[in-house]
Design an enzyme around this catalytic site. Structure first.
Site, PDB file in Angstrom:
ATOM      1  N   ARG A  44       0.847  -1.196   0.000  1.00 15.09           N
ATOM      2  CA  ARG A  44       0.000   0.000   0.000  1.00 15.09           C
ATOM      3  C   ARG A  44       0.886   1.251   0.000  1.00 15.09           C
ATOM      4  O   ARG A  44       2.105   1.140   0.033  1.00 15.09           O
ATOM      5  CB  ARG A  44      -0.941  -0.025   1.208  1.00 15.09           C
ATOM      6  CG  ARG A  44      -0.198  -0.460   2.484  1.00 15.09           C
ATOM      7  CD  ARG A  44      -0.742   0.103   3.697  1.00 15.09           C
ATOM      8  NE  ARG A  44      -0.687   1.530   3.673  1.00 15.09           N
ATOM      9  CZ  ARG A  44       0.414   2.243   3.870  1.00 15.09           C
ATOM     10  NH1 ARG A  44       1.577   1.656   4.116  1.00 15.09           N
ATOM     11  NH2 ARG A  44       0.386   3.565   3.828  1.00 15.09           N
ATOM     12  N   GLY A  45       0.199   2.429   0.001  1.00 13.77           N
ATOM     13  CA  GLY A  45       0.951   3.694  -0.080  1.00 13.77           C
ATOM     14  C   GLY A  45       1.130   4.041  -1.555  1.00 13.77           C
ATOM     15  O   GLY A  45       1.677   3.226  -2.320  1.00 13.77           O
ATOM     16  N   ALA A  46       0.673   5.235  -1.947  1.00 16.42           N
ATOM     17  CA  ALA A  46       0.605   5.543  -3.382  1.00 16.42           C
ATOM     18  C   ALA A  46       1.924   5.306  -4.144  1.00 16.42           C
ATOM     19  O   ALA A  46       1.929   4.613  -5.165  1.00 16.42           O
ATOM     20  CB  ALA A  46       0.099   6.971  -3.564  1.00 16.42           C
ATOM     21  N   ARG A  87      -6.635  -0.404  -7.588  1.00 23.28           N
ATOM     22  CA  ARG A  87      -6.480   0.741  -6.676  1.00 23.28           C
ATOM     23  C   ARG A  87      -6.692   2.037  -7.448  1.00 23.28           C
ATOM     24  O   ARG A  87      -5.730   2.743  -7.760  1.00 23.28           O
ATOM     25  CB  ARG A  87      -5.079   0.688  -6.057  1.00 23.28           C
ATOM     26  CG  ARG A  87      -4.955   1.294  -4.681  1.00 23.28           C
ATOM     27  CD  ARG A  87      -5.779   0.536  -3.671  1.00 23.28           C
ATOM     28  NE  ARG A  87      -6.086   1.373  -2.548  1.00 23.28           N
ATOM     29  CZ  ARG A  87      -5.249   1.614  -1.538  1.00 23.28           C
ATOM     30  NH1 ARG A  87      -4.067   1.085  -1.511  1.00 23.28           N
ATOM     31  NH2 ARG A  87      -5.613   2.387  -0.556  1.00 23.28           N
ATOM     32  N   GLN A 204      -3.389   2.321   9.801  1.00 23.21           N
ATOM     33  CA  GLN A 204      -2.017   2.421   9.280  1.00 23.21           C
ATOM     34  C   GLN A 204      -1.122   3.242  10.212  1.00 23.21           C
ATOM     35  O   GLN A 204       0.083   3.031  10.282  1.00 23.21           O
ATOM     36  CB  GLN A 204      -2.005   3.083   7.886  1.00 23.21           C
ATOM     37  CG  GLN A 204      -2.600   2.229   6.781  1.00 23.21           C
ATOM     38  CD  GLN A 204      -4.066   2.536   6.573  1.00 23.21           C
ATOM     39  OE1 GLN A 204      -4.778   2.898   7.503  1.00 23.21           O
ATOM     40  NE2 GLN A 204      -4.541   2.361   5.356  1.00 23.21           N
ATOM     41  N   ASP A 245      -2.511  10.738  -2.203  1.00 21.98           N
ATOM     42  CA  ASP A 245      -2.752   9.629  -3.128  1.00 21.98           C
ATOM     43  C   ASP A 245      -3.001  10.120  -4.551  1.00 21.98           C
ATOM     44  O   ASP A 245      -2.746   9.403  -5.518  1.00 21.98           O
ATOM     45  CB  ASP A 245      -3.938   8.791  -2.654  1.00 21.98           C
ATOM     46  CG  ASP A 245      -3.562   8.048  -1.393  1.00 21.98           C
ATOM     47  OD1 ASP A 245      -3.727   8.603  -0.297  1.00 21.98           O
ATOM     48  OD2 ASP A 245      -3.040   6.917  -1.511  1.00 21.98           O
ATOM     49  N   ASN A 255      -6.307  12.198  -0.045  1.00 24.93           N
ATOM     50  CA  ASN A 255      -5.431  11.434   0.847  1.00 24.93           C
ATOM     51  C   ASN A 255      -6.313  10.601   1.765  1.00 24.93           C
ATOM     52  O   ASN A 255      -7.552  10.690   1.737  1.00 24.93           O
ATOM     53  CB  ASN A 255      -4.529  12.372   1.650  1.00 24.93           C
ATOM     54  CG  ASN A 255      -3.428  11.618   2.374  1.00 24.93           C
ATOM     55  OD1 ASN A 255      -2.728  10.812   1.752  1.00 24.93           O
ATOM     56  ND2 ASN A 255      -3.271  11.837   3.663  1.00 24.93           N
ATOM     57  N   LYS A 256      -5.684   9.787   2.593  1.00 20.83           N
ATOM     58  CA  LYS A 256      -6.412   8.882   3.491  1.00 20.83           C
ATOM     59  C   LYS A 256      -7.541   9.602   4.207  1.00 20.83           C
ATOM     60  O   LYS A 256      -7.354  10.718   4.698  1.00 20.83           O
ATOM     61  CB  LYS A 256      -5.415   8.288   4.486  1.00 20.83           C
ATOM     62  CG  LYS A 256      -5.972   7.328   5.495  1.00 20.83           C
ATOM     63  CD  LYS A 256      -6.740   6.178   4.892  1.00 20.83           C
ATOM     64  CE  LYS A 256      -5.940   5.373   3.895  1.00 20.83           C
ATOM     65  NZ  LYS A 256      -6.784   4.447   3.099  1.00 20.83           N
TER      66      LYS A 256
HETATM   67  O1  MRU Z   1      -4.881   2.933   1.850  1.00 24.83           O
HETATM   68  P1  MRU Z   1      -3.406   3.193   1.969  1.00 24.83           P
HETATM   69  O2  MRU Z   1      -2.785   2.689   3.201  1.00 24.83           O
HETATM   70  O3  MRU Z   1      -2.661   2.820   0.709  1.00 24.83           O
HETATM   71  O4  MRU Z   1      -3.412   4.729   2.085  1.00 24.83           O
HETATM   72  C1  MRU Z   1      -2.730   5.463   1.256  1.00 24.83           C
HETATM   73  C2  MRU Z   1      -1.695   6.099   2.018  1.00 24.83           C
HETATM   74  O5  MRU Z   1      -0.704   5.501   2.335  1.00 24.83           O
HETATM   75  C3  MRU Z   1      -1.937   7.436   2.453  1.00 24.83           C
HETATM   76  O6  MRU Z   1      -3.111   7.990   2.077  1.00 24.83           O
HETATM   77  C4  MRU Z   1      -0.739   8.265   2.317  1.00 24.83           C
HETATM   78  O7  MRU Z   1      -0.945   9.384   3.060  1.00 24.83           O
HETATM   79  C5  MRU Z   1      -0.352   8.612   0.919  1.00 24.83           C
HETATM   80  S1  MRU Z   1       0.787   7.511   0.248  1.00 24.83           S
HETATM   81  C6  MRU Z   1       2.345   7.929   0.921  1.00 24.83           C
END
Ligand code: MRU
Length: 369
Positions: A44-46, A87, A204, A245, A255-256
């Site tokens: 995970r993580g963009a 995703r 997370q 993201d 973002n999250k």
């Molecule tokens: O759903 P995730 O864990 O993939 O969430 C995405 C993220 O990791 C965050 O939104 C993050 O802030 C951006 S990616 C470094």
């Protein structure tokens, strides 16, 4: 520890669903394995998702038994669509897939219709795909360092910094984005303390950011997501820094989920609100945050966090994974190509003209509007 590693033609990923209890790696051999791992959030993580999807195409390239360039490219296109669908909000996935498909199409060994040039050789074509995926991974490592150096200058000594979700080495190909900034400030000798949001519903922050910051020796305190407002009201937060993201061309940031309410709170309390991300997270084809499609995830994430039921069976659930923060609430966008401060269409467009490496070398280059 590298959360994603390409070795001997297979992809090894650290299964992030098991952290912090267990450090277990999974071996992915097909693009379907990769899409499944992305959907399950094992990876995970963009930025890291972009890298993983690129290697997913390298797996597709190796597995295809097509005998012509055309059929082989068709197999890659199919795998690309599967990976992007796994995703949709994180733009780095679509960006990396486009880039690798571009490299596959322009591979030197591919015959150009009408030119009479070349015989297509699958091994050369496969190598071109793997090379592009490796390039994406190593460029992200460099981008993280540039972001970290630039952003660390914004955090004062003794700053209490609040962060959300996970943006560290587990989310990128390097030291991280927002978290990379925090770690760089800490390593430079600044006495930084971090408020880590637990980050409902998948946690997370609690599971991953707390784990990483403790390994780095950065002083931190874990808080429930709902604590941020009272911390700011007490003057206990000097800056908020998060990742992204997808960033629209006008500077709106997806973002999250939970990020938007932090930005509103920060604005209300006069606390600077920073977003750190590589330029690959900017979607120049997306005019504004209104055009960003936010994925809705499995209701089970809310009904049974960590597998423990917390609501009556059958309770209706809304579970958007992300939210959108308007550019007007963001003090600065910190990228590997410099800062957009404040972020808007013009300052973000200017970042595009900066070549990789220039921003960090200039010691704080800014694209002020
Ligand atoms: O759903 P995730 O864990 O993939 O969430 C995405 C993220 O990791 C965050 O939104 C993050 O802030 C951006 S990616 C470094």
């Amino acid at each position: 520890m590298k959360p994603v590693e390409w070795r001997d033609g297979v992809l090894r990923i650290l299964d992030q669903t098991r952290l912090p209890a267990e450090e277990r790696f999974m071996v992915l051999r097909t693009p379907e394995d990769v899409a499944g791992a992305i959907r399950a959030m094992a990876v995970r993580g963009a930025p890291l998702l972009g890298i993983t999807a690129a290697f997913g195409l390298a797996l597709a390239a190796n597995r295809s038994d097509a005998r012509s360039a055309k059929a082989w490219l068709r197999d890659l296109d199919r795998a690309g669509r599967l990976l992007v669908a796994s995703r949709p909000t994180a733009v780095n996935v679509a960006w990396a897939v486009d880039r690798v498909l571009g490299a596959a199409r322009s591979d030197d060994s591919a015959p150009t219709p009408g030119s009479g040039r070349g015989t297509w050789r699958v091994d050369d074509a496969r190598r071109a795909v793997a090379r592009e995926a490796q390039a994406i991974a190593s460029e992200d490592e460099t981008a993280c360092l540039a972001i970290a150096r630039l952003g660390a200058e914004l955090l004062p000594d003794r700053a209490n910094v609040l962060t959300h979700c996970n943006t560290g080495a587990l989310a990128t190909g390097g030291v991280g984005t927002a978290q990379g900034v925090i770690v760089a400030a800490h390593r430079s000798g600044k006495r930084i303390h971090v408020w880590v949001d637990e980050t409902r519903p998948v946690l997370q922050g609690a599971r991953l950011t707390a784990w990483e910051l403790r390994r780095e020796g950065v002083p931190m305190t874990l808080v429930a997501d709902t604590v941020a407002g009272s911390l700011m009201a007490k003057g206990s937060v000097d800056a908020v820094i998060v990742g992204a993201d997808r960033i629209a061309a006008n500077g709106d940031v997806a973002n999250k989920v939970g990020t938007y309410q932090l930005a509103v709170l920060a604005h209300h309390h006069g606390v600077p609100f920073y977003v750190a991300a590589p330029l690959s997270t900017v979607d120049f084809t997306c005019p504004s945050g209104l055009d960003i499609v936010v994925e809705e995830r499995d209701p089970e994430e809310v009904l049974r966090p960590s597998g423990i039921p917390i609501a009556p069976p059958g309770t209706p659930v809304a579970n958007p994974a992300f939210d959108v923060t308007p550019a007007g609430l963001i003090s600065a966008l910190i990228t590997d190509r410099g800062m957009a401060r404040p972020p808007d269409r013009a300052s973000i467009r200017r970042l595009r003209k900066v070549r990789p490496g220039e921003a960090a070398g200039s010691g704080g280059w800014e694209a002020a509007s």
